[in-house]
Design an enzyme around this catalytic site. Structure first.
Site, PDB file in Angstrom:
ATOM      1  N   HIS A   7      22.516  31.655  -0.041  1.00 40.12           N
ATOM      2  CA  HIS A   7      21.684  31.099   0.667  1.00 40.12           C
ATOM      3  C   HIS A   7      20.851  32.066   1.409  1.00 40.12           C
ATOM      4  O   HIS A   7      19.522  31.932   1.591  1.00 40.12           O
ATOM      5  CB  HIS A   7      22.020  30.136   2.100  1.00 40.12           C
ATOM      6  N   GLY A  17      30.268  25.132   5.953  1.00 39.21           N
ATOM      7  CA  GLY A  17      29.585  26.313   5.984  1.00 39.21           C
ATOM      8  C   GLY A  17      27.791  25.922   6.213  1.00 39.21           C
ATOM      9  O   GLY A  17      27.582  24.828   5.834  1.00 39.21           O
ATOM     10  N   CYS A  61      25.920  20.755  -0.566  1.00 41.04           N
ATOM     11  CA  CYS A  61      25.368  21.501   0.216  1.00 41.04           C
ATOM     12  C   CYS A  61      24.701  20.472   1.438  1.00 41.04           C
ATOM     13  O   CYS A  61      24.140  19.439   0.930  1.00 41.04           O
ATOM     14  CB  CYS A  61      24.204  22.410  -0.539  1.00 41.04           C
ATOM     15  N   LEU A  62      24.675  20.954   2.352  1.00 38.53           N
ATOM     16  CA  LEU A  62      23.894  20.279   3.559  1.00 38.53           C
ATOM     17  C   LEU A  62      22.679  20.102   3.516  1.00 38.53           C
ATOM     18  O   LEU A  62      21.916  19.031   3.981  1.00 38.53           O
ATOM     19  CB  LEU A  62      24.271  20.657   5.003  1.00 38.53           C
ATOM     20  N   GLN A  92      18.984  27.326   6.474  1.00 39.32           N
ATOM     21  CA  GLN A  92      19.025  25.861   6.454  1.00 39.32           C
ATOM     22  C   GLN A  92      18.476  25.371   7.865  1.00 39.32           C
ATOM     23  O   GLN A  92      18.363  24.172   7.616  1.00 39.32           O
ATOM     24  CB  GLN A  92      20.389  25.419   6.045  1.00 39.32           C
ATOM     25  N   HIS A 145      28.744  30.498  -1.466  1.00 38.85           N
ATOM     26  CA  HIS A 145      27.790  29.682  -1.348  1.00 38.85           C
ATOM     27  C   HIS A 145      26.922  30.071  -0.066  1.00 38.85           C
ATOM     28  O   HIS A 145      25.710  29.961  -0.378  1.00 38.85           O
ATOM     29  CB  HIS A 145      28.482  28.429  -1.278  1.00 38.85           C
ATOM     30  N   GLU A 146      27.559  30.268   1.092  1.00 41.95           N
ATOM     31  CA  GLU A 146      26.621  30.744   2.062  1.00 41.95           C
ATOM     32  C   GLU A 146      25.793  32.037   2.063  1.00 41.95           C
ATOM     33  O   GLU A 146      24.735  31.940   2.491  1.00 41.95           O
ATOM     34  CB  GLU A 146      27.416  30.633   3.418  1.00 41.95           C
TER      35      GLU A 146
HETATM   36 NI    NI Z   1      24.646  24.955   1.218  1.00 42.96          NI
END
Ligand code: NI
Length: 172
Positions: free
Chosen positions: A140, A45, A94-95, A50, A136-137
């Site tokens: 963000h 995701g 998380c990226l 991000q 989670h997304e």
């Molecule tokens: Ni994340």
């Protein structure tokens, strides 16, 4: 085109993102770029902040079984319509917080509405990893990271590791 992923801490990861007004070709291109960036990472995701874009757009694909076709999913203005009382605990990553993982408890099932890449309103229920990932997304888009669910000590420890990582990257 792949885009660079912001690493925590970054003020852009703490902002509440603005709703998308209409689905332009530029936004569709952004969604394609985000999918490419996510698959390349690899991740399941990615949210627009991000990659430094403060708009309400997320992409995800939580297909894990080998041989199962990929399911690239693009959501503009995603909203959680309802959430189950039953919860699920997953080890999240998380990226924007590379190589750090922690258990987070969230509703097990959620119903989500969103605008798809053709501008159509969609509504669907999600369960399992998809439910965790979509929550989670969406977090963000509200400036919230998974480490915000952890205790202050653990959060600070991870943040310090990320600051160190960023300093090392800046020197390269
Ligand atoms: Ni994340």
């Amino acid at each position: 085109m792949k885009r660079p992923i912001l690493i925590h801490p970054d003020p852009r990861l703490k902002k509440v993102c603005a709703p998308v007004a209409d689905i332009s070709d530029d936004l569709r291109k952004l969604a394609d770029d985000m999918l490419e960036t996510m698959y390349d990472a690899p991740g399941i995701g990615l949210a627009a902040p991000q990659v430094g874009v403060l708009e309400r757009l997320i992409v995800l694909d939580c297909v894990k079984e080998e041989g199962e076709p990929p399911k690239p999913t693009v959501m503009f203005n995603p909203e959680i319509v309802s959430a189950s009382e039953e919860t699920n605990t997953y080890e999240e990553g998380c990226l924007s917080i590379p190589e750090q993982f922690a258990e987070v408890t969230r509703p097990k099932e959620v119903e989500v509405s969103w605008i798809d890449r053709d501008g159509k309103l969609q509504k669907q229920g999600f369960d399992g990893l998809w439910a965790t990932c979509v929550q989670h997304e969406i977090d963000h888009l509200n400036g919230k990271l998974f480490i915000d669910y952890l205790g202050a000590m653990k959060r600070q420890m991870i943040t310090r590791k990320m600051q160190k990582l960023k300093r090392e990257k800046a020197r390269m």
